[in-house]
Motif scaffolding. Structure first.
Motif, PDB file in Angstrom:
ATOM      1  N   LYS A  25       0.834  -1.205   0.000  1.00 14.70           N
ATOM      2  CA  LYS A  25       0.000   0.000   0.000  1.00 14.70           C
ATOM      3  C   LYS A  25       0.869   1.256   0.000  1.00 14.70           C
ATOM      4  N   ALA A  26       1.929   1.251   0.800  1.00 15.19           N
ATOM      5  CA  ALA A  26       2.821   2.410   0.882  1.00 15.19           C
ATOM      6  C   ALA A  26       3.561   2.637  -0.436  1.00 15.19           C
ATOM      7  N   VAL A  27       4.038   1.564  -1.074  1.00 14.89           N
ATOM      8  CA  VAL A  27       4.753   1.693  -2.345  1.00 14.89           C
ATOM      9  C   VAL A  27       3.817   2.193  -3.436  1.00 14.89           C
ATOM     10  N   LEU A  28       2.596   1.660  -3.495  1.00 18.09           N
ATOM     11  CA  LEU A  28       1.635   2.119  -4.499  1.00 18.09           C
ATOM     12  C   LEU A  28       1.341   3.603  -4.339  1.00 18.09           C
ATOM     13  N   ALA A  29       1.193   4.058  -3.100  1.00 17.23           N
ATOM     14  CA  ALA A  29       0.904   5.474  -2.857  1.00 17.23           C
ATOM     15  C   ALA A  29       2.106   6.352  -3.189  1.00 17.23           C
ATOM     16  N   ALA A  30       3.295   5.927  -2.758  1.00 19.25           N
ATOM     17  CA  ALA A  30       4.486   6.755  -2.929  1.00 19.25           C
ATOM     18  C   ALA A  30       4.956   6.832  -4.388  1.00 19.25           C
ATOM     19  N   ASP A  60       1.899 -16.830   0.729  1.00 22.01           N
ATOM     20  CA  ASP A  60       2.614 -17.331  -0.448  1.00 22.01           C
ATOM     21  C   ASP A  60       2.738 -16.301  -1.564  1.00 22.01           C
ATOM     22  N   GLY A  61       2.340 -15.064  -1.351  1.00 15.43           N
ATOM     23  CA  GLY A  61       2.512 -14.027  -2.362  1.00 15.43           C
ATOM     24  C   GLY A  61       1.312 -13.125  -2.524  1.00 15.43           C
ATOM     25  N   ILE A  62       1.324 -12.385  -3.620  1.00 14.77           N
ATOM     26  CA  ILE A  62       0.295 -11.390  -3.920  1.00 14.77           C
ATOM     27  C   ILE A  62      -0.403 -11.825  -5.208  1.00 14.77           C
ATOM     28  N   TRP A  63      -1.725 -11.923  -5.176  1.00 16.58           N
ATOM     29  CA  TRP A  63      -2.533 -12.449  -6.278  1.00 16.58           C
ATOM     30  C   TRP A  63      -3.601 -11.442  -6.671  1.00 16.58           C
ATOM     31  N   TRP A  64      -3.959 -11.406  -7.954  1.00 17.13           N
ATOM     32  CA  TRP A  64      -5.101 -10.613  -8.405  1.00 17.13           C
ATOM     33  C   TRP A  64      -5.505 -11.035  -9.808  1.00 17.13           C
ATOM     34  N   HIS A  65      -6.729 -10.689 -10.190  1.00 17.79           N
ATOM     35  CA  HIS A  65      -7.212 -10.879 -11.554  1.00 17.79           C
ATOM     36  C   HIS A  65      -6.900  -9.602 -12.315  1.00 17.79           C
ATOM     37  N   SER A  66      -6.140  -9.744 -13.380  1.00 17.67           N
ATOM     38  CA  SER A  66      -5.757  -8.604 -14.193  1.00 17.67           C
ATOM     39  C   SER A  66      -6.847  -8.302 -15.215  1.00 17.67           C
ATOM     40  N   PRO A  67      -7.002  -7.041 -15.615  1.00 18.64           N
ATOM     41  CA  PRO A  67      -7.944  -6.733 -16.699  1.00 18.64           C
ATOM     42  C   PRO A  67      -7.417  -7.197 -18.062  1.00 18.64           C
ATOM     43  N   ARG A  68      -6.130  -7.558 -18.120  1.00 19.20           N
ATOM     44  CA  ARG A  68      -5.576  -8.109 -19.362  1.00 19.20           C
ATOM     45  C   ARG A  68      -6.143  -9.508 -19.560  1.00 19.20           C
ATOM     46  N   MET A  69      -6.223  -9.960 -20.803  1.00 19.22           N
ATOM     47  CA  MET A  69      -6.794 -11.268 -21.103  1.00 19.22           C
ATOM     48  C   MET A  69      -5.715 -12.249 -21.536  1.00 19.22           C
ATOM     49  N   LEU A  70      -5.763 -13.456 -20.988  1.00 19.89           N
ATOM     50  CA  LEU A  70      -4.868 -14.520 -21.392  1.00 19.89           C
ATOM     51  C   LEU A  70      -5.328 -15.068 -22.744  1.00 19.89           C
ATOM     52  N   GLY A  85       7.632  -5.928  -7.492  1.00 21.74           N
ATOM     53  CA  GLY A  85       7.062  -6.512  -8.713  1.00 21.74           C
ATOM     54  C   GLY A  85       5.554  -6.388  -8.756  1.00 21.74           C
ATOM     55  N   ALA A  86       4.915  -6.615  -7.619  1.00 21.26           N
ATOM     56  CA  ALA A  86       3.454  -6.491  -7.551  1.00 21.26           C
ATOM     57  C   ALA A  86       3.027  -5.045  -7.768  1.00 21.26           C
ATOM     58  N   ALA A  87       3.754  -4.098  -7.168  1.00 24.30           N
ATOM     59  CA  ALA A  87       3.389  -2.686  -7.307  1.00 24.30           C
ATOM     60  C   ALA A  87       3.473  -2.246  -8.764  1.00 24.30           C
ATOM     61  N   GLU A  88       4.523  -2.649  -9.473  1.00 18.71           N
ATOM     62  CA  GLU A  88       4.670  -2.275 -10.881  1.00 18.71           C
ATOM     63  C   GLU A  88       3.558  -2.880 -11.735  1.00 18.71           C
ATOM     64  N   ALA A  89       3.283  -4.176 -11.545  1.00 19.47           N
ATOM     65  CA  ALA A  89       2.242  -4.834 -12.342  1.00 19.47           C
ATOM     66  C   ALA A  89       0.854  -4.293 -12.006  1.00 19.47           C
ATOM     67  N   LEU A  90       0.589  -4.043 -10.723  1.00 23.34           N
ATOM     68  CA  LEU A  90      -0.708  -3.488 -10.321  1.00 23.34           C
ATOM     69  C   LEU A  90      -0.889  -2.077 -10.880  1.00 23.34           C
ATOM     70  N   ALA A  91       0.182  -1.284 -10.896  1.00 26.05           N
ATOM     71  CA  ALA A  91       0.093   0.068 -11.459  1.00 26.05           C
ATOM     72  C   ALA A  91      -0.253   0.008 -12.942  1.00 26.05           C
ATOM     73  N   GLY A  92       0.310  -0.959 -13.653  1.00 29.71           N
ATOM     74  CA  GLY A  92      -0.025  -1.133 -15.067  1.00 29.71           C
ATOM     75  C   GLY A  92      -1.482  -1.518 -15.265  1.00 29.71           C
ATOM     76  N   ASP A  93      -1.972  -2.442 -14.428  1.00 29.45           N
ATOM     77  CA  ASP A  93      -3.374  -2.848 -14.524  1.00 29.45           C
ATOM     78  C   ASP A  93      -4.308  -1.712 -14.110  1.00 29.45           C
ATOM     79  N   TYR A  94      -3.906  -0.944 -13.117  1.00 26.74           N
ATOM     80  CA  TYR A  94      -4.685   0.217 -12.682  1.00 26.74           C
ATOM     81  C   TYR A  94      -4.810   1.219 -13.835  1.00 26.74           C
ATOM     82  N   ALA A  95      -3.705   1.425 -14.554  1.00 26.98           N
ATOM     83  CA  ALA A  95      -3.723   2.359 -15.688  1.00 26.98           C
ATOM     84  C   ALA A  95      -4.655   1.872 -16.805  1.00 26.98           C
ATOM     85  N   LEU A  96      -4.738   0.555 -17.002  1.00 23.86           N
ATOM     86  CA  LEU A  96      -5.670   0.026 -18.002  1.00 23.86           C
ATOM     87  C   LEU A  96      -7.122   0.316 -17.624  1.00 23.86           C
ATOM     88  N   LEU A  97      -7.425   0.236 -16.339  1.00 23.26           N
ATOM     89  CA  LEU A  97      -8.795   0.463 -15.872  1.00 23.26           C
ATOM     90  C   LEU A  97      -9.118   1.946 -15.707  1.00 23.26           C
TER      91      LEU A  97
END
Length: 110
Positions: A25-30, A60-70, A85-97
Motif C-alpha cells: 500500500k505504501a509503495v503504491l501510494a508513494a 505465499d505471495g500477492i494475487w489478483w485478476h488482471s484486466p488483461r486477457m490470457l 514486482g506487484a506494485a509495478e504490475a498493479l500500477a499497469g493494470d490500474y492504468a488500463l482500468l
C-alpha cells in the motif's frame, strides 16, 4: 493515558501478510499515487485499488485478476512474490482500468 486517546491508537500489522500488504500500500501510494483500502480477512489481506482491481496478499505471495486477457474471455490471474514486482504490475493494470484524462472512480464531485 487519557480517555481522549482511546480512539486514536495505532494498530500495527501482526502477520507477515499484513506487513506485506502495508508495504505494498505504501509503495503504491508513494511511487504511483494509487491509494488502496486494506481489509484483513482471516489470514489474508485484500487491497482494493479501484472497482475491478483487488489484490489478495497471503503468505505465499500477492494475487489478483488482471484486466488483461490470457485468451479471449479468460482473465489473467497474476501472482507476484515481491512487493516491488506487484506494485509495478498493479500500477499497469490500474492504468488500463483508469486511462489518463478519465476521472478516477472514487473521485468526489464538487
Amino acid at each position: 493515558m487519557s480517555a481522549f486517546m482511546l480512539g486514536t491508537h495505532l494498530v500495527r500489522p501482526t502477520s507477515p501478510a499484513e506487513k506485506t500488504a502495508h508495504r505494498l500500500k505504501a509503495v503504491l501510494a508513494a511511487l504511483h499515487a494509487i491509494h488502496a483500502d486494506l481489509v484483513n480477512d482471516q489470514g489474508r489481506v485484500r487491497l482494493s485499488l479501484c472497482p475491478g482491481l483487488v489484490a489478495v496478499v497471503q503468505d505465499d505471495g500477492i494475487w489478483w485478476h488482471s484486466p488483461r486477457m490470457l485468451h479471449p474471455g479468460i482473465p489473467l490471474y497474476v501472482h507476484r512474490c515481491t512487493v516491488g514486482g506487484a506494485a509495478e504490475a498493479l500500477a499497469g493494470d490500474y492504468a488500463l482500468l483508469n486511462p489518463p484524462g478519465k476521472e478516477p472512480p472514487n473521485a468526489v464531485a464538487n
